[in-house]
Design a protein around this motif. Structure first.
Motif, short mmCIF file in Angstrom:
data_model
loop_
_atom_site.label_atom_id
_atom_site.label_comp_id
_atom_site.label_asym_id
_atom_site.label_seq_id
_atom_site.Cartn_x
_atom_site.Cartn_y
_atom_site.Cartn_z
N MET A 34 0.83 -1.21 0.00
CA MET A 34 0.00 0.00 0.00
C MET A 34 0.86 1.26 0.00
SD MET A 34 -3.00 1.41 -0.12
CE MET A 34 -4.16 0.11 0.25
N ASN A 35 1.97 1.23 0.77
CA ASN A 35 2.84 2.41 0.81
C ASN A 35 3.40 2.73 -0.57
OD1 ASN A 35 2.51 3.11 3.43
ND2 ASN A 35 4.30 2.01 4.19
N ASP A 36 3.76 1.68 -1.35
CA ASP A 36 4.28 1.90 -2.70
C ASP A 36 3.23 2.59 -3.56
OD1 ASP A 36 6.71 0.83 -2.11
OD2 ASP A 36 6.27 -1.15 -2.95
N ARG A 37 1.98 2.19 -3.40
CA ARG A 37 0.92 2.80 -4.19
C ARG A 37 0.74 4.27 -3.81
NH1 ARG A 37 -4.10 -1.49 -4.83
NH2 ARG A 37 -2.92 -3.12 -5.92
N LEU A 38 0.76 4.55 -2.53
CA LEU A 38 0.60 5.93 -2.08
C LEU A 38 1.79 6.79 -2.52
CD1 LEU A 38 -0.83 5.47 1.54
CD2 LEU A 38 -2.06 6.14 -0.53
N ASN A 39 2.98 6.21 -2.45
CA ASN A 39 4.16 6.96 -2.90
C ASN A 39 4.08 7.26 -4.40
OD1 ASN A 39 5.35 7.02 -0.37
ND2 ASN A 39 6.52 5.14 -0.69
N GLN A 40 3.65 6.27 -5.16
CA GLN A 40 3.51 6.49 -6.59
C GLN A 40 2.49 7.60 -6.88
OE1 GLN A 40 2.44 2.70 -8.27
NE2 GLN A 40 4.55 1.93 -8.31
N LEU A 41 1.37 7.56 -6.18
CA LEU A 41 0.35 8.58 -6.39
C LEU A 41 0.86 9.96 -5.97
CD1 LEU A 41 -2.89 6.73 -5.22
CD2 LEU A 41 -2.34 7.48 -7.54
N SER A 42 1.58 10.02 -4.85
CA SER A 42 2.12 11.30 -4.39
C SER A 42 3.09 11.89 -5.41
CB SER A 42 2.83 11.13 -3.04
OG SER A 42 1.93 10.71 -2.03
N LEU A 43 3.96 11.05 -5.93
CA LEU A 43 4.93 11.51 -6.92
C LEU A 43 4.22 11.92 -8.22
CD1 LEU A 43 7.70 8.82 -6.37
CD2 LEU A 43 7.86 11.25 -5.82
N PHE A 44 3.22 11.16 -8.60
CA PHE A 44 2.48 11.50 -9.82
C PHE A 44 1.77 12.84 -9.67
CE2 PHE A 44 -1.77 11.30 -11.86
CZ PHE A 44 -1.34 11.50 -13.17
N VAL A 45 1.11 13.05 -8.55
CA VAL A 45 0.37 14.31 -8.34
C VAL A 45 1.31 15.51 -8.40
CG1 VAL A 45 -0.89 15.67 -6.62
CG2 VAL A 45 -1.55 13.30 -7.07
N ARG A 46 2.46 15.42 -7.73
CA ARG A 46 3.37 16.57 -7.74
C ARG A 46 4.03 16.75 -9.11
NH1 ARG A 46 2.55 20.44 -6.34
NH2 ARG A 46 4.64 21.27 -5.90
N THR A 47 4.20 15.67 -9.85
CA THR A 47 4.71 15.80 -11.21
C THR A 47 3.71 16.57 -12.07
OG1 THR A 47 6.01 13.75 -11.06
CG2 THR A 47 5.49 14.56 -13.26
N VAL A 48 2.44 16.23 -11.94
CA VAL A 48 1.40 16.93 -12.69
C VAL A 48 1.34 18.40 -12.26
CG1 VAL A 48 -1.09 17.10 -13.10
CG2 VAL A 48 0.04 14.87 -13.14
N GLU A 49 1.36 18.65 -10.96
CA GLU A 49 1.22 20.01 -10.46
C GLU A 49 2.40 20.90 -10.85
OE1 GLU A 49 -1.51 19.11 -6.49
OE2 GLU A 49 0.66 19.24 -6.32
N THR A 50 3.59 20.34 -10.83
CA THR A 50 4.78 21.12 -11.15
C THR A 50 5.12 21.08 -12.63
OG1 THR A 50 6.28 19.26 -10.72
CG2 THR A 50 5.75 20.71 -8.86
N GLY A 51 4.58 20.08 -13.34
CA GLY A 51 4.89 19.92 -14.75
C GLY A 51 6.28 19.41 -15.02
N SER A 52 6.90 18.76 -14.03
CA SER A 52 8.30 18.37 -14.19
C SER A 52 8.64 17.21 -13.26
CB SER A 52 9.20 19.56 -13.88
OG SER A 52 10.54 19.17 -13.73
N PHE A 53 9.29 16.18 -13.83
CA PHE A 53 9.84 15.12 -12.99
C PHE A 53 10.92 15.68 -12.06
CE2 PHE A 53 8.64 12.12 -16.60
CZ PHE A 53 7.63 11.50 -15.89
N SER A 54 11.74 16.58 -12.58
CA SER A 54 12.87 17.11 -11.80
C SER A 54 12.39 17.89 -10.58
CB SER A 54 13.75 17.99 -12.68
OG SER A 54 14.31 17.25 -13.75
N LYS A 55 11.36 18.73 -10.78
CA LYS A 55 10.85 19.52 -9.65
C LYS A 55 10.24 18.62 -8.59
CE LYS A 55 9.98 23.74 -12.29
NZ LYS A 55 8.93 24.67 -12.81
N ALA A 56 9.47 17.64 -9.02
CA ALA A 56 8.89 16.70 -8.05
C ALA A 56 9.98 15.94 -7.33
CB ALA A 56 7.94 15.74 -8.77
#
Length: 296
Positions: free
Chosen positions: A1-23
């Motif tokens: 479950m933690n892996d899923r939450l981590n993936q979602l957290s990283l995905f959300v911030r990637t979308v919000e920032t528009g950048s893998f690097s910023k996330a």
């Protein structure tokens, strides 16, 4: 479950920032590790969430829908945990967007008291004189000065401050002290973020409103920049009392035209749209409101 939450957290911030690097920077990870986490999320769901090119990331319709739902879900999980801990044991990261000068002079000096009450909470100060999008920044709340923000956002007035007219002794020795608004119109004036685009300053003198056309010699989008220009002798400035208190006390600036008053300026907290303010955001705004309005 933690892996899923981590993936979602990283995905959300990637979308919000528009950048893998910023996330990646926000999470203390490498850019490839964030890219792999999002790719794993796409593989697990069997959908494409991001369209990748050499220049930018574009979120698919499915990705946008998931980001919105995941953002709300992650916020709900953190809120549930904080509710369970109680008001005196908040945790997580509180991201606060604010103007630079206001943060330096009004907020940061009051942070030790707040963090003493909430030692498990981490603070990220996002200091800029631009009004960026709260969701894109990932901010829980923003501090804004001036007119009440867009009514589409949930807002709360924190404090109201007087504004005054100031100049450096060096400037006044060189150009003289204006005795009234007619003389002020003949002086070099400094433009700042509050009066951006305006060439008229409005005053009250007794019961009468008086406007004066000003000659802006130097304009800056930063409150700190306005004060620095005034101290350097570049002209006359209008400033909130909190912004120039230190300079007035040590004599680098002096108040002029004290018989004239300006419209007071409000400070607001703006909560990120789309959901009720989180417990940590409410706690911070409550503390800051009390601290800013405390009688010295």
């Amino acid at each position: 479950m933690n892996d899923r939450l981590n993936q979602l957290s990283l995905f959300v911030r990637t979308v919000e920032t528009g950048s893998f690097s910023k996330a990646a920077r926000e999470f203390g990870l490498s850019q490839p590790s964030v890219s792999r986490a999002v790719a794993s999320l796409e593989a697990r769901l069997g959908v494409t969430l991001l369209q990748r090119t050499t220049r930018r990331l574009a979120t698919t319709d499915v990705g946008q829908a998931l980001a919105m739902s995941a953002r709300e879900a992650l916020a709900a999980i953190e809120e549930a945990e904080n509710e369970a801990r109680g008001a005196d044991r908040l945790s997580g990261v509180l991201r606060v967007s604010m103007p630079v000068a206001y943060g330096v002079r009004q907020v940061i000096p009051r942070l030790p008291g707040f963090l003493a009450l909430q030692p498990e909470l981490k603070i990220e100060l996002m200091m800029s004189d631009r009004f960026d999008d709260l969701v894109a920044e990932g901010a829980d709340l923003a501090l804004r000065l001036g007119n009440q923000p867009d009514s589409a956002f949930l807002t709360r007035k924190l404090a109201t401050t007087d504004r005054i007219v100031v100049a450096s002794p060096t400037y006044l020795t060189r150009r003289g002290v204006p005795a009234d608004l007619d003389e002020l119109g003949e002086h070099d004036c400094l433009g700042g973020p509050v009066d951006a685009g305006r060439e008229v300053w409005s005053f009250r003198h007794g019961e009468k409103r008086e406007d004066v056309a000003i000659d802006v010699g130097v304009r800056t989008g930063s409150g700190s920049g306005v004060i620095a220009c005034a101290v350097a002798g570049l002209g006359i400035a209008v400033a909130s009392t909190w912004m120039c208190a230190e300079e007035l006390e040590d004599g680098r600036l002096v108040r002029i035209l004290a018989d004239y008053t300006l419209e007071r300026i409000d400070a607001y907290v703006v909560f990120s749209s789309g959901r009720q303010p989180s417990r940590k955001a409410r706690a911070f705004s409550d503390y800051l409101s009390e601290a800013l309005n405390a009688k010295n």
